[in-house]
Design a protein around this motif. Structure first.
Motif, short mmCIF file in Angstrom:
data_model
loop_
_atom_site.label_atom_id
_atom_site.label_comp_id
_atom_site.label_asym_id
_atom_site.label_seq_id
_atom_site.Cartn_x
_atom_site.Cartn_y
_atom_site.Cartn_z
N LYS A 112 100.46 70.22 -16.10
CA LYS A 112 99.89 71.40 -16.77
C LYS A 112 100.77 72.62 -16.52
O LYS A 112 101.06 73.41 -17.43
CB LYS A 112 98.47 71.64 -16.25
CG LYS A 112 97.79 72.86 -16.85
CD LYS A 112 96.38 73.01 -16.27
CE LYS A 112 95.69 74.26 -16.83
NZ LYS A 112 94.33 74.44 -16.24
N ARG A 113 101.21 72.79 -15.26
CA ARG A 113 102.04 73.95 -14.93
C ARG A 113 103.44 73.80 -15.51
O ARG A 113 104.03 74.76 -16.00
CB ARG A 113 102.12 74.12 -13.41
CG ARG A 113 102.89 75.34 -12.97
CD ARG A 113 102.36 76.60 -13.67
NE ARG A 113 103.41 77.59 -13.91
CZ ARG A 113 103.36 78.53 -14.84
NH1 ARG A 113 102.32 78.62 -15.67
NH2 ARG A 113 104.34 79.39 -14.97
N LEU A 114 103.97 72.58 -15.48
CA LEU A 114 105.30 72.36 -16.04
C LEU A 114 105.31 72.59 -17.55
O LEU A 114 106.29 73.10 -18.10
CB LEU A 114 105.78 70.94 -15.72
CG LEU A 114 106.09 70.65 -14.25
CD1 LEU A 114 106.49 69.19 -14.06
CD2 LEU A 114 107.20 71.56 -13.73
N SER A 161 111.15 76.43 -8.64
CA SER A 161 110.53 76.24 -7.32
C SER A 161 109.80 77.49 -6.83
O SER A 161 109.00 77.41 -5.91
CB SER A 161 111.59 75.84 -6.30
OG SER A 161 112.52 76.89 -6.11
N ALA A 162 110.07 78.65 -7.46
CA ALA A 162 109.39 79.88 -7.06
C ALA A 162 108.16 80.19 -7.92
O ALA A 162 107.52 81.23 -7.72
CB ALA A 162 110.36 81.06 -7.13
N ASP A 163 107.81 79.33 -8.82
CA ASP A 163 106.64 79.53 -9.69
C ASP A 163 105.38 79.64 -8.82
O ASP A 163 105.06 78.71 -8.06
CB ASP A 163 106.52 78.33 -10.63
CG ASP A 163 105.43 78.50 -11.68
OD1 ASP A 163 104.43 79.17 -11.38
OD2 ASP A 163 105.58 77.93 -12.77
N PRO A 164 104.64 80.75 -8.89
CA PRO A 164 103.45 80.92 -8.05
C PRO A 164 102.41 79.81 -8.24
O PRO A 164 101.72 79.43 -7.28
CB PRO A 164 102.89 82.27 -8.49
CG PRO A 164 104.06 83.00 -9.06
CD PRO A 164 104.90 81.95 -9.70
N GLU A 165 102.30 79.28 -9.45
CA GLU A 165 101.33 78.21 -9.70
C GLU A 165 101.78 76.89 -9.07
O GLU A 165 100.96 76.10 -8.60
CB GLU A 165 101.11 78.04 -11.20
CG GLU A 165 100.37 79.19 -11.85
CD GLU A 165 99.01 79.45 -11.19
OE1 GLU A 165 98.24 78.48 -11.02
OE2 GLU A 165 98.74 80.60 -10.83
N ILE A 166 103.09 76.67 -9.07
CA ILE A 166 103.62 75.50 -8.35
C ILE A 166 103.35 75.67 -6.86
O ILE A 166 102.96 74.72 -6.17
CB ILE A 166 105.13 75.34 -8.61
CG1 ILE A 166 105.41 74.98 -10.07
CG2 ILE A 166 105.74 74.31 -7.65
CD1 ILE A 166 104.98 73.60 -10.47
#
Length: 545
Positions: free
Chosen positions: A61-63, A237-242
């Motif tokens: 979903k996030r990707l 890799s810095a995505d807050p949702e990840i």
């Protein structure tokens, strides 16, 4: 495009042994990538360990959201559909988000990921998704804010973003203004050769920059433009949702930090005893985690029962750090030793595509994987290339230069000097050497005889001799300069060969940017790169264009 395999040493004994002498390094790596059965074994482990990783549907979903912004392609959507299904593994590799995508090795890594995924899928009879991990959490701005292009006057020219970067701030958090993007575009435009592909290429960059707040955004848009059609999924890799999805993994890393440290340091000590050079620092009391404090990424250590940075700006007990993680997961990130573990809990990693330096420091992590009930994936060497354009091939043939001559600086310079000497019909070096020898041979005895008249004449005569010799040497230098100038065209050919293939004394792929080659050959150049048969050994190859 003609492809020839030529040796270019990795410079990393561990990386070379992984392929050529696996038994020597089997204590540090789980799988031999050259053995076909490694892939079946790894897939079986992934199937039975699905419960150890984050929820696939939440991850996909996030990707989808990130790739919809920067990498919107039907093939990417299809890859994500496959990744959402249990049992679908990935081939992953990553890099920092550099200006204009950074050096060529980034492009080669993306191509290797895609080709390795294709081959694994064919071998296993199951979809394998290619994933590129953008290391947006990294904070070393000086490594990503520039790139190099060879100018028409044979200068290795650096293009650098004019931007004041806050020290320690992650690259994905650093916003750029329109002026900075355009300044870089203008410099690149001046340096690229005028070709039919140049206008479209510059338009592509300017459009990507216009829709980007950060270097990571622009990097993702360019990579999506070139590789989205092959189904390459991008992950920041810095995505807050990840980061939110990674919270339980960070919690485990904090709770079992002493065990992780023991695994890293124990391996480091053993490797040192065996004569291997460490490529990462397994520090005593190192937490191997970063905490972002007021925008600055601070490396944490353990001292007096607390997690703190070296300057004492933050300090947490274990419980306090866990509480902070629950409130602000976006403030946490990995270092090079914990990133492989995070990658393996986030994604079902069949294989990780790595450069030789990465393969070397991953050796420190094998015994850390079991601390989190994980297992090191297959490590796949990144494919390595040197682009040899047609004009350079002709120059090398003309001057009888082999690849071995060019890759060894001392051999190349010897060939250069030998060629120049061959243009010297007057034998200047020999004649000037002879003149100096004859002169001093006649003058030195006279100086000694003059000492019989007056002792002070010896010193005066010696000084006089040295001045004359200096003048002879001065004329020799001027004559050699004139010889070089009269053979300037040939020497420029030598310079072009050296600066094209080994700029700044480094392999081409570590310095130059893809924009030059796309401006010369168009995006079909990337299609050609993807069409080169995959070589799991990652041995260096020459691309004769």
């Amino acid at each position: 495009m003609n492809i020839v395999q030529e040796q270019l040493p990795a410079g990393q004994p561990l990386a070379e042994a992984l392929i050529q002498d696996f038994t020597r390094v089997s204590d540090y790596y789980e799988y031999n990538p050259a053995e076909e059965q490694s892939f079946g074994r790894r897939l079986a482990w992934l199937d039975q360990s699905e419960h150890l990783r984050v929820d696939r549907k939440e991850l996909v979903k996030r990707l989808r959201a990130f790739n919809q912004l920067h990498n919107r392609h039907e093939a990417v959507s299809a890859s994500l559909d496959q990744l959402e299904q249990p049992g679908t593994p990935v081939i992953v590799g990553g890099q920092q988000s550099g200006l204009f995508t950074g050096p060529l090795l980034v492009i080669y890594k993306a191509a290797t990921i895609i080709k390795a995924a294709r081959q694994a899928a064919s071998q296993l009879g199951r979809p394998v998704v290619p994933v590129f991990w953008i290391a947006g959490e990294d904070h070393d701005w000086d490594e990503v804010d520039h790139t190099y292009v060879l100018s028409s006057d044979l200068k290795v020219t650096r293009i650098r973003l004019a931007h004041e970067h806050a020290q320690g701030t992650p690259v994905s958090w650093t916003e750029l203004d329109a002026e900075a993007w355009e300044q870089a575009a203008g410099e690149l435009e001046q340096l690229l050769p005028g070709t039919e592909f140049k206008p479209g290429l510059m338009e592509l960059y300017r459009n990507a920059a216009a829709g980007s707040a950060t270097l990571t955004d622009c990097f993702a848009k360019l990579m999506g433009e070139w590789f989205g059609q092959y189904g390459l999924v991008l992950l920041d890799s810095a995505d807050p949702e990840i980061r939110r999805l990674e919270t339980p993994v960070f919690a485990a890393m904090i709770s079992r930090n002493d065990e992780l440290e023991q695994a890293y340091r124990g391996t480091a000590d053993e490797m040192t005893r065996r004569g291997f050079t460490l490529q990462a620092d397994a520090r005593e009391n190192g937490a191997n985690l970063f905490y972002i404090h007021k925008g600055e990424r601070l490396l944490l250590f353990k001292q007096d029962g607390k997690f703190c940075d070296r300057k004492g700006r933050v300090a947490f007990t274990r419980d306090e750090l866990l509480a902070e993680l629950e409130l602000h997961p976006e403030r946490f990130s990995n270092n090079v030793l914990t990133r492989p573990l995070m990658q393996d809990t986030l994604l079902p990693v069949l294989g990780a595509v790595l450069g030789s330096g990465e393969i070397a420091y991953w050796a420190l992590t094998r015994r850390a994987f079991p601390v989190l009930d994980l297992q090191m994936p297959i490590l796949l060497p990144r494919e390595s290339f040197t682009v040899l354009e047609g004009t350079l091939q002709k120059h090398m043939e003309k001057y009888d230069l082999s690849w071995d001559d060019v890759k060894r600086p001392e051999a190349f310079q010897a060939k250069r000097q030998a060629w120049l000497a061959g243009q010297d019909s007057l034998n200047l070096e020999e004649r000037f050497a002879e003149i100096k020898s004859v002169f001093t041979g006649m003058y030195d005895p006279l100086i000694e005889q003059l000492g019989g008249i007056q002792a002070g004449l010896i010193k005066l005569g010696s000084a006089n001799r040295d001045k004359i010799v200096d003048q002879i040497e001065y004329l020799r230098g001027k004559a050699m300069d004139a010889l070089e100038k009269s053979n300037e065209a040939g020497l420029r050919h030598f310079d072009r060969i050296e600066l094209s293939l080994f700029p700044l004394g480094k392999p081409q792929e570590r310095v130059y940017n893809i924009f030059y080659y796309l401006s010369r050959y168009g995006t079909d150049w990337i299609d050609g790169l993807l069409g080169i048969p995959y070589d799991v050994t990652g041995k260096h190859r020459i691309l004769n264009l």
